[in-house]
Design an enzyme around this catalytic site. Structure first.
Site, PDB file in Angstrom:
ATOM      1  CB  SER A   1      -4.509  40.932  -1.479  1.00 15.18           C
ATOM      2  OG  SER A   1      -5.286  39.917  -0.329  1.00 15.18           O
TER       3      SER A   1
ATOM      4  CG  HIS B   1      -6.146  45.141  -0.791  1.00 21.31           C
ATOM      5  ND1 HIS B   1      -6.912  45.802  -0.600  1.00 21.31           N
ATOM      6  CD2 HIS B   1      -7.195  43.586  -0.788  1.00 21.31           C
ATOM      7  CE1 HIS B   1      -8.084  45.572  -0.743  1.00 21.31           C
ATOM      8  NE2 HIS B   1      -8.340  44.413  -0.186  1.00 21.31           N
TER       9      HIS B   1
ATOM     10  CG  ASP C   1      -8.605  41.040   1.567  1.00 21.47           C
ATOM     11  OD1 ASP C   1      -9.367  41.926   1.302  1.00 21.47           O
ATOM     12  OD2 ASP C   1      -8.271  40.624   0.571  1.00 21.47           O
TER      13      ASP C   1
ATOM     14  CG  MET D   1     -12.131  37.888   5.411  1.00 25.21           C
ATOM     15  SD  MET D   1     -12.270  36.865   4.761  1.00 25.21           S
ATOM     16  CE  MET D   1     -10.913  36.911   2.963  1.00 25.21           C
TER      17      MET D   1
ATOM     18  CG  HIS E   1     -11.872  44.572   1.122  1.00 21.75           C
ATOM     19  ND1 HIS E   1     -11.444  43.427   0.124  1.00 21.75           N
ATOM     20  CD2 HIS E   1     -13.037  45.147   1.246  1.00 21.75           C
ATOM     21  CE1 HIS E   1     -12.601  43.133  -0.087  1.00 21.75           C
ATOM     22  NE2 HIS E   1     -13.886  44.155   0.268  1.00 21.75           N
TER      23      HIS E   1
ATOM     24  CG  MET F   1     -14.829  41.767   2.890  1.00 20.58           C
ATOM     25  SD  MET F   1     -13.383  40.810   2.014  1.00 20.58           S
ATOM     26  CE  MET F   1     -12.052  41.398   2.797  1.00 20.58           C
TER      27      MET F   1
ATOM     28  CG  MET G   1     -15.886  42.850  -3.589  1.00 20.39           C
ATOM     29  SD  MET G   1     -14.058  42.817  -3.617  1.00 20.39           S
ATOM     30  CE  MET G   1     -13.769  40.910  -3.312  1.00 20.39           C
TER      31      MET G   1
ATOM     32  N   GLY H   1     -14.510  36.244   0.071  1.00 26.42           N
ATOM     33  CA  GLY H   1     -14.360  35.808   1.214  1.00 26.42           C
ATOM     34  C   GLY H   1     -13.002  35.197   1.123  1.00 26.42           C
TER      35      GLY H   1
ATOM     36  N   GLY I   1      -8.891  33.503  -1.249  1.00 24.08           N
ATOM     37  CA  GLY I   1      -8.375  34.214  -2.194  1.00 24.08           C
ATOM     38  C   GLY I   1      -8.230  33.146  -2.838  1.00 24.08           C
TER      39      GLY I   1
ATOM     40  CG  ASP J   1     -10.319  42.466  -4.070  1.00 27.34           C
ATOM     41  OD1 ASP J   1      -9.326  41.330  -4.004  1.00 27.34           O
ATOM     42  OD2 ASP J   1     -10.839  42.585  -2.577  1.00 27.34           O
TER      43      ASP J   1
ATOM     44  N   GLY K   1      -9.081  37.844  -8.502  1.00 26.56           N
ATOM     45  CA  GLY K   1      -8.938  36.531  -9.658  1.00 26.56           C
ATOM     46  C   GLY K   1      -8.127  37.615 -10.817  1.00 26.56           C
TER      47      GLY K   1
ATOM     48  N   GLY L   1      -3.690  38.961  -5.120  1.00 28.32           N
ATOM     49  CA  GLY L   1      -3.013  37.766  -3.875  1.00 28.32           C
ATOM     50  C   GLY L   1      -2.447  36.856  -4.288  1.00 28.32           C
ATOM     51  CB  SER L   2      -2.967  33.847  -5.133  1.00 27.17           C
ATOM     52  OG  SER L   2      -4.595  34.006  -5.709  1.00 27.17           O
TER      53      SER L   2
HETATM   54  C1  DX5 Z   1     -11.162  38.710  -1.771  1.00 26.61           C
HETATM   55  C2  DX5 Z   1     -10.522  39.117  -1.309  1.00 26.61           C
HETATM   56  C3  DX5 Z   1      -8.896  39.806  -2.178  1.00 26.61           C
HETATM   57  C4  DX5 Z   1      -8.505  38.448  -2.554  1.00 26.61           C
HETATM   58  C5  DX5 Z   1      -7.440  38.179  -3.527  1.00 26.61           C
HETATM   59  O1  DX5 Z   1     -12.070  38.015  -0.780  1.00 26.61           O
HETATM   60  O2  DX5 Z   1     -10.914  40.506  -0.866  1.00 26.61           O
HETATM   61  O3  DX5 Z   1      -8.373  40.945  -1.758  1.00 26.61           O
HETATM   62  O4  DX5 Z   1      -7.165  38.290  -1.415  1.00 26.61           O
HETATM   63  O5  DX5 Z   1      -7.522  37.392  -3.595  1.00 26.61           O
HETATM   64  P1  DX5 Z   1      -6.629  36.995  -5.246  1.00 26.61           P
HETATM   65  O6  DX5 Z   1      -6.439  37.529  -5.661  1.00 26.61           O
HETATM   66  O7  DX5 Z   1      -6.449  36.020  -4.648  1.00 26.61           O
HETATM   67  O8  DX5 Z   1      -8.563  36.744  -5.864  1.00 26.61           O
HETATM   68 ZN    ZN Z   2      -9.852  42.029  -1.016  1.00 31.44          ZN
END
Ligand code: DX5
Ligand code: ZN
Length: 217
Positions: free
Chosen positions: A8, A33, A35, A37, A67, A69, A138, A143, A145, A172, A174, A194-195
């Site tokens: 991500s 991916h 994101d 927002m 994605h 949001m 989800m 919102g 990462g 998606d 954690g 992501g992280s």
């Molecule tokens: C959260 C996003 C995710 C986010 C995941 O709102 O939709 O895609 O980037 O980040 P990690 O993998 O760090 O939880």
């Molecule tokens: Zn996402």
């Protein structure tokens, strides 16, 4: 089913964005991916269609999974199609006619997907299952990462997999080397991280390790 791993971009170093996109592509991951927002559907702002267009310019063959949001994704479907989105995910909780907008996404030449928040019962997805190529479950409150994986969401994957053996099911939030295994066991075949992935100096090793642990090495 093929296991897909999607870094991500939210967790990338934005000061080196082009290099980060190339690093994700070179890691052996299957898609990027992105994101989006709107600070209304979720309490945060991220980035917009320019990042999707940049990804296309920097890494044209690296698939773009977008994605949204957003409370009103319907207003931006054509914008993201023009920017180069290839899969567009809209939330079942969004404020629009989902049947119409899933058709809109397909008509704009993209793969249509529906996403659901942790507190939303999985049955809400049932009326759309024949209209989507992918469902996004989800496993954090969207919102931000870097949040903790909510294990209580795993039965949703089992519910969906029992009904749709061949549908792409994405998780998606954690996702790391351990929670990835739990998600795959419950029925997921697409993992967003992501992280966990961008935080690794060697993203290729992390992607290979994740595939191996999930039984697809
Ligand atoms: C959260 C996003 C995710 C986010 C995941 O709102 O939709 O895609 O980037 O980040 P990690 O993998 O760090 O939880
Ligand atoms: Zn996402």
């Amino acid at each position: 089913m093929k296991l897909e791993i999607l870094p991500s971009l939210l967790a990338a170093d934005y000061g080196r964005l082009a290099d980060e996109i190339l690093r994700a592509e070179a890691s052996g991951a299957d898609a990027l991916h992105l994101d989006i927002m709107d600070s209304h559907f979720v309490p945060n702002l991220s980035f917009g269609p320019d990042f999707v267009a940049l990804s296309r310019r920097v890494a044209p063959s690296f698939y773009r999974n977008v994605h949204l949001m957003m409370s009103r994704p319907d207003l931006y479907i054509d914008v993201f199609a023009a920017a180069g989105a290839q899969t567009l995910q809209i939330h079942v909780e969004a404020d629009c006619d989902l049947h119409a907008e899933l058709a809109h996404i397909r008509a704009a030449g993209m793969k249509a997907a529906v996403a659901l928040n942790p507190e939303t019962p999985v049955e809400r997805i049932a009326p759309y299952l024949d209209e989507v190529g992918e469902v996004l479950v989800m496993t954090v409150h969207p919102g931000y990462g870097g949040q903790k994986f909510i294990k209580e969401c795993l039965p949703k994957l089992e519910w969906l997999r029992a009904r749709r053996p061949a549908l792409d099911l994405m998780v998606d939030g954690g996702v790391n080397a351990e929670t990835a295994v739990e998600a795959v066991r419950a029925g997921a075949n697409q993992l967003v991280a992501g992280s966990y992935l961008f935080g690794r100096p060697d993203m290729s090793a992390a992607v290979a390790d994740m595939r191996e642990r999930c039984g697809c090495g």
